[in-house]
Design a protein around this motif. Structure first.
Motif: not given
Length: 324
Positions: A27-32, A56-61
């Motif tokens: 959640a912190k990564d998505w907020a950033y 999804n995790p791939e998009t977040l990475r």
């Protein structure tokens, strides 16, 4: 009780500390990422919100990596901009100081040598043709690349020649390494073919291979036993004979002696050309030589007789005697 077991397991999985920490980090990564995307899209004209996409995790990475690279590039660009601003401010300050000093010197009626040099350099720079400016810029860039604070054409040329020599040496080294590599490849190919032949079904080892191996081992042992004796003989010969040391002076001396021998050989060859055509037998050669000498004497006598006749005929004393 049986129907409550899955519910309790799901509650245990949800309230697990490790799962909670992973969810909080995500959640912190998505907020950033959301804040970074919003800041980027706010720079557009007109500003608008980021488009919707699958989370999804791939998009977040991928988005985290893109944001990290973008921030690093922005930081580098800002640092470069600050350096350029500082350099520009320094140049402006120096120009302002020079202008104030120029005005002060003009008002006082004095002459500043540094200002004169700056004006001369500016005039030279303005008066240079396009080729001259290009050459000057090239020399300046070369001095910067070579790290020379006070370059001159001679020093730049010397440095450049040294670099060219180093580059040529490296090219020669690369060529030698490539030649060695080709040789090793050829030898490896030969060994591969030999191994394939040996491992093939058609290969048959010689019947007396073991006997040949034993004979070779005996010869190796015999020669190994003779090596110390041969070394002692070589050492004694060196002490008794005194092997000369090969030096540049010795080589030069031998070369001069060789050139002297060549000159003497040419001189003897020229002398031997006079005896060309004579028979190999000594007595026959002497007979031919005596015959030639007799012909030479007759020709000399004939020449003298003819000369004396010409002298007597053309003599003025004889002509005076004939007139009465």
């Amino acid at each position: 009780m049986a129907h409550r077991a899955p519910h309790l397991a799901s509650q245990t999985a949800i309230f697990s500390p490790s799962v909670a920490r992973a969810a909080a980090s995500t959640a912190k990564d998505w907020a950033y990422v959301d804040s970074w995307l919003k800041a980027k899209y706010q720079t557009y004209t007109p500003p608008h919100a980021p488009p919707s996409f699958e989370r999804n995790p791939e998009t977040l990475r991928c988005l985290l990596a893109l944001a990290s690279h973008n921030e690093a590039a922005d930081e580098e660009r800002d640092q470069l901009a600050r350096i350029q601003e500082a350099a520009l401010a320094e140049v402006k300050t120096i120009k302002a100081e020079k202008e104030l000093r120029r005005r002060a010197t003009e008002e006082d009626g004095q002459v500043d040598g540094e200002l004169i040099v700056d004006r001369v350099m500016e005039a030279l720079g303005d008066g240079l043709p396009r080729e001259g400016k290009t050459a000057l810029d090239a020399m300046a860039n070369m001095a910067v690349e070579l790290g020379m604070a006070y370059p001159t054409p001679e020093s730049l040329g010397s440095k450049f020649v040294g670099l060219q020599g180093r580059a040529f040496e490296l090219e020669q080294t690369i060529e030698r390494v490539a030649m060695l590599q080709r040789y090793l490849d050829a030898e490896s190919e030969i060994m591969d073919r030999f191994v394939d032949d040996v491992q093939g079904d058609a290969y048959r080892a010689p019947e007396d291979l073991a006997k040949q191996n034993l004979e070779l081992q005996r010869e190796i042992k015999t020669m190994s036993a003779k090596i110390p004796e041969l070394k002692q003989q070589v050492a004694s010969l060196q002490k008794s004979v005194g092997m000369p040391k090969l030096t540049v002076e010795n080589v030069k001396k031998d070369e001069n002696e060789y050139l002297e021998l060549l000159a003497r050989k040419k001189h003897l060859d020229n002398q031997l050309k006079a005896f060309a055509g004579l028979p190999p037998d000594v007595d026959a050669a002497r007979a031919v030589l005596e015959s030639l000498r007799t012909q030479l004497r007759k020709a000399t006598e004939r020449r003298d007789t003819v000369f004396e006749g010409l002298v007597e005929r053309e003599s003025p004393v004889k002509n005076r005697r004939r007139r009465p």
